[in-house]
Scaffold this active site. Sequence first.
Site, PDB file in Angstrom:
ATOM      1  N   HIS A  14      30.032  66.907  80.093  1.00 49.04           N
ATOM      2  CA  HIS A  14      30.680  66.058  79.097  1.00 49.04           C
ATOM      3  C   HIS A  14      31.482  64.985  79.816  1.00 49.04           C
ATOM      4  O   HIS A  14      32.549  65.243  80.371  1.00 49.04           O
ATOM      5  CB  HIS A  14      31.593  66.889  78.195  1.00 49.04           C
ATOM      6  CG  HIS A  14      32.138  66.106  77.037  1.00 49.04           C
ATOM      7  ND1 HIS A  14      31.386  65.791  75.933  1.00 49.04           N
ATOM      8  CD2 HIS A  14      33.354  65.541  76.826  1.00 49.04           C
ATOM      9  CE1 HIS A  14      32.115  65.088  75.078  1.00 49.04           C
ATOM     10  NE2 HIS A  14      33.307  64.910  75.601  1.00 49.04           N
ATOM     11  N   ASP A  53      25.561  69.063  78.262  1.00 49.11           N
ATOM     12  CA  ASP A  53      26.924  68.841  77.773  1.00 49.11           C
ATOM     13  C   ASP A  53      27.434  70.118  77.103  1.00 49.11           C
ATOM     14  O   ASP A  53      26.847  70.577  76.119  1.00 49.11           O
ATOM     15  CB  ASP A  53      26.917  67.680  76.771  1.00 49.11           C
ATOM     16  CG  ASP A  53      28.315  67.245  76.339  1.00 49.11           C
ATOM     17  OD1 ASP A  53      29.263  68.052  76.404  1.00 49.11           O
ATOM     18  OD2 ASP A  53      28.459  66.077  75.906  1.00 49.11           O
ATOM     19  N   SER A  80      32.921  60.076  73.869  1.00 39.73           N
ATOM     20  CA  SER A  80      33.167  61.324  73.132  1.00 39.73           C
ATOM     21  C   SER A  80      33.534  61.013  71.681  1.00 39.73           C
ATOM     22  O   SER A  80      32.744  60.402  70.961  1.00 39.73           O
ATOM     23  CB  SER A  80      34.245  62.138  73.856  1.00 39.73           C
ATOM     24  OG  SER A  80      34.286  63.465  73.365  1.00 39.73           O
TER      25      SER A  80
END
Length: 330
Positions: free
Chosen positions: A300, A272, A137
Amino acid sequence: MNATAPNTPFWLCNGNADTLFSKLLQGKPPAYRRELLPDSTGETQTAYDFIDSPDPDVPLLVVFHGLEGSSRSHYAIEMMKAVQRKGWHGVVAHFRSCGGITNTAPVFYHSGDTREIGFMLDTLAARYPKIYAVGVSLGGNALAKYLGEQGRLNRAAPVKAAAAVSAPVDLAAAGTRFDRGLTRLLYTRYFLNSLVPKARAFSRFSSAETRPARLQTALSLSQCKTLGDFDDLFTAPLHGFADRHDYYRQSSCKPFLKDVAVPLLLLNAVNDPFLPPEALPSATEVSPSVTLLQPPHGGHVGFVSRDRGRLNIEWLPKTVLAYFDATATP
């Protein structure tokens, strides 16, 4: 790369469901060995949680976590367990203020802080001759941007190969997702509940000479409704950006992907919820060193898979480690 997509159950094909459910499959953390080491400013310490192999000559895999993540995040735990089974060294390198360590530096951490990424890698390279890196991320965006910067400057990065997982490669597009709709409803308050107290307690806003600014900022921070608000009030001005739009533009890794010179796996699920699919890079937007892997499902950093009737989150570490093994094969 010949990688199969995760065997996602039909009821988890929604990106939000996969994202949230993956946390329920989190296992018990391994027995980390913690070291506190200086950050790149020399004004605070950051936590490094190690997994040590009995063989000193095996590679080290370093994980850079996501926003407000740590060595106890579900993806870090699974990655370190896989590293342990493989017999490698492993470490989760925490950004300033994360992992339970108070930040005393004049800066925080953010999506484009490649100076800190480079400093951490150089610190580890002084001990380990062979390093692989995984950024997740926020950490994935920072790692990929760092590799692109190094390639643009014709500098050798101290990693054999890397992977960026669920990286918000276009921060402006990700910011739009976070500021509206279901993504804002499900995730924004979770992050703000952690970020705002840290910002209020931040040393820059606690000294006598900046007390008026601190009070004004504390009042404004309490009124933050989105991550964009937080970046406008805290992240951007603290790190020298004009506003959040300037921060997103300068910190996104996407423009740097054409310059990456080491093997990089860029793994993003198409569904996502943190990034619209149209923001994902195409093969023409990356260098030959970048491998794009964009499975239709995974959310995600979810990537829940059903294998032999058992739900698990092992697909991600298996896929990343298989990629590293492939890059090491002549």
